[in-house]
Write an enzyme that holds these catalytic residues in place. Sequence first.
Site, PDB file in Angstrom:
ATOM      1  N   SER A 161      -1.340   2.241   0.361  1.00  0.00           N
ATOM      2  CA  SER A 161      -1.158   3.478   1.124  1.00  0.00           C
ATOM      3  C   SER A 161      -0.561   4.538   0.212  1.00  0.00           C
ATOM      4  O   SER A 161       0.127   4.220  -0.764  1.00  0.00           O
ATOM      5  CB  SER A 161      -0.205   3.222   2.292  1.00  0.00           C
ATOM      6  OG  SER A 161       0.224   4.429   2.878  1.00  0.00           O
ATOM      7  N   TYR A 187       8.500   0.359   4.012  1.00  0.00           N
ATOM      8  CA  TYR A 187       7.033   0.404   4.008  1.00  0.00           C
ATOM      9  C   TYR A 187       6.517   0.809   2.624  1.00  0.00           C
ATOM     10  O   TYR A 187       5.607   0.175   2.078  1.00  0.00           O
ATOM     11  CB  TYR A 187       6.542   1.396   5.070  1.00  0.00           C
ATOM     12  CG  TYR A 187       5.036   1.409   5.234  1.00  0.00           C
ATOM     13  CD1 TYR A 187       4.355   0.280   5.677  1.00  0.00           C
ATOM     14  CD2 TYR A 187       4.304   2.556   4.957  1.00  0.00           C
ATOM     15  CE1 TYR A 187       2.977   0.290   5.841  1.00  0.00           C
ATOM     16  CE2 TYR A 187       2.926   2.578   5.120  1.00  0.00           C
ATOM     17  CZ  TYR A 187       2.260   1.444   5.557  1.00  0.00           C
ATOM     18  OH  TYR A 187       0.886   1.462   5.706  1.00  0.00           O
TER      19      TYR A 187
END
Length: 314
Positions: A161, A187
């Site tokens: 990501s 994350y």
Amino acid sequence: MTGTTRITTPFNAESTAAEVMAGIDLSGRRAIVTGGASGIGIETARALAGAGAEVTLAVRNIEAGVRTAEEITAATGNKQVYVAPLELADRTSVAALVTAWEGPLHILVNNAGVMAPPLTRTAEGWELQFATNHLGHFGLATGLHRALAEAGGARVVSVSSSAHQRSSVVFEDINFERREYTPWEGYGQSKTANVLFAVEASKRWAADGITVNALHPGGIRTGLQRYVTEEELDRLRAQAGPNAPAWKTPEQGAATSVLVAASPLLDGISGRYFEDCNEAVAHQPGSRVGVTAYALDPEAAARLWVVSEELLAA
């Protein structure tokens, strides 16, 4: 980048998985897609099955998996769409899938993930995002290494990501035992780990003919964001300013995944990071695009591999 020629393709941010897969025949190939019953996992699996591959959806929710498999078979006519249980944060579950797998594996798409939950720990005390997004996939890929090697020319896809730009892997305190936990930092760390895995695996497995690449699928509204409020999403997009990338459809979000998984345009390409169906440029401060130097750092990649092996062996 790494001093090598940047890989570009005729595709872009608006391309769909079907467009990328047009004309590609995967008959006789076998694929696993983790998280294949939700979000871009569905579209990734659908595109691979549509090209003739045998596809196994490795999922937490078996009922959703069976429903998705039936939908994909109905849409593609491909009856070789299977479902296997997989809980990435559970070492026993990962080991069970590895043990049950027989024969070659041509494509492994490490797609499943968890995004920005409150601080949660596994039974081992590992922070959930690192445990799920990285360690679970690391254990799965290394466990299936023999099957990948047996396939000849296998590809491993590590879905990362742009959030990797939020944090390097903090080796001194990976599991937030001494530093303050923030969901996005956790994350980001796990998504950097996804890229570092590709960097090191591409070296370790090159002799086996296995290529490993990472990617950012783009911003897609899926169940991945179940821990993120609408207000938080709006805040993040406002933070990104007028140059924030547009939301993608799931079909567009899966395009870079299937490019890395199956396109002949990437034959022999390994250890790189793609976005919008092209190899990413180097990340510039203040930008939302590109790949950071720390995510491609070979020393950090080698260190993470050893740390991951030690954690899973403990």
